[in-house]
Motif scaffolding. Structure first.
Motif: not given
Length: 398
Positions: A12, A17, A22
């Motif tokens: 990710r 991101e 996250v």
């Protein structure tokens, strides 16, 4: 957190991101996520540096192994040189070999091993193994591999002794003993009978032959049917009143059956015809012209058999002469083998006073041999039984 979840988190981040989002969703610190990403990238870079193994790598491994072997040998040789320079001449003691074998090589970090030390230092391994075994250790009884079988060895040995004592012949080998045991209902393997006879001193004596020259023929002297070829030959015996006498034989090559036996004071051409006449009278009905048409008489080049009278009479009987090759007794091997049996079971084990006594003993031996001697190529059947079996199949073949 598992390795899979860590990998998904790093992926990710690599997809751009935000780090803090996250971290908040996974309930981990941003520092941990950053450390996972760095470790993931370093591992990927390291894996890209590795390459597949090829023939060059295998060759390098072999050379490295060979180099290690040479280095270990050199270290042992250096130890031998150091021992000689220190005044320790003479062969190595077993204790020195035992001490060096588990030592570790400084080059390969592997122990030298007993085989290498003995080879380089010139010491027999058998002496080392002998020293390892205690001198007072009792000898372990030899155990036959595999299952014991329905009959113990001791009982089978007694059965073998009984067969040898009951047999009318001397010097029968393990094959015929095995066959006679089967005829008596005792089933065992042929190799087991051979082993027990050898271990208990019951084996037949073996005569070692002398080297012979090249074979004069590569064919066979065994025909497919009886009364096709007979072999005849002469040997000598001894009678106390007459001295050396002649013994003539005639044997069917197919069945190995004795068709004629005769003893005479002199080994003349006329006496040599007697066993042939006996066989013709018994197998063909009468001694008359062309009675034995189709029969071939195999003989050697002795003066009795090459004489005009012998050749003339077998031609009159309708038989053809078939002399063996010169200096090739195997061409008349059936008669030669029968004479060996005759000597081992009669002529060498009994004493005869007169020729007549010998002649009667020969006729009795002929009956015993034909009915009880076993022939391996006939499925351990006697010559007489083989003749009867073949006679039974002749009408069917016709």
């Amino acid at each position: 957190m598992t390795a899979g979840r860590k990998r998904d988190a790093v992926l990710r981040l690599l997809r751009a991101e935000p780090l803090e989002i996250v971290a908040r969703e996974l309930s981990v610190t941003a520092a941990d996520l950053s450390a996972w990403r760095e470790a993931f990238l370093e591992a990927g870079a390291a894996s890209l540096k590795a390459r597949e193994r090829d023939d060059r790598d295998e060759k390098i491994d072999r050379l490295q192994s060979k180099l290690g072997e040479v280095l270990m040998d050199n270290e042992l040789l250096q130890a031998k040189v150091d021992r000689l320079e220190a005044g320790g001449g003479g062969p190595f003691w077993v204790a020195e070999v035992e001490a060096m074998s588990p030592a570790v090589s400084i080059s390969t970090r592997r122990p030298y091993g007993l085989a290498r030390v003995c080879r380089v230092w010139g010491v027999a391994r058998s002496g080392v193994y002998r020293r390892r075994r205690p001198a007072d250790a009792p000898a372990m009884p030899r155990r036959r591999p595999g299952p014991q079988g329905p009959m113990p060895d001791a009982a089978l040995v007694e059965a073998i002794r009984g067969v040898l004592l009951a047999s009318p012949f001397h010097g029968e080998g393990y094959r015929k003993v095995w066959a006679r045991l089967r005829h008596a209902g005792l089933r065992s393997s042929k190799e087991r009978v051979r082993r027990l006879m050898r271990e208990n001193g019951l084996s037949a004596p073996v005569r070692t032959g002398r080297p012979t020259g090249p074979r004069n023929h590569d064919g066979t002297i065994i025909p497919e049917s009886i009364d096709t070829m007979w072999g005849t030959d002469m040997t000598a015996a001894f009678a106390t009143e007459h001295g050396q006498v002649a013994v003539f034989v005639a044997v069917d090559h197919c069945s190995a059956e004795c068709v004629g036996l005769h003893a005479a004071l002199r080994g003349t051409r006329h006496e040599a015809l007697e066993p042939v006449r006996q066989g013709v009278a018994e197998r063909f009905g009468a001694v008359e012209k062309d009675a034995a048409t189709g029969l071939s008489i195999r003989h050697d080049h002795g003066s009795q058999y090459m004489s005009h009278d012998f050749q003339k009479e077998i031609a009159w009987l309708g038989a053809s002469s078939s002399p063996a090759f010169v200096r090739a007794p195997e061409g008349n091997g059936c008669a030669e083998r029968f004479i060996r049996t005759l000597k081992e079971n009669l002529l060498w084990v009994r004493t005869f006073r007169t020729v007549e006594e010998l002649r009667l003993a020969l006729l009795e031996f002929k009956r015993t041999y034909n009915e009880h001697w076993l022939i391996e190529r006939h499925g351990h059947r006697s010559p007489a039984q083989f003749r009867r079996d073949q006679m039974d199949t002749m009408p069917l073949a016709a």
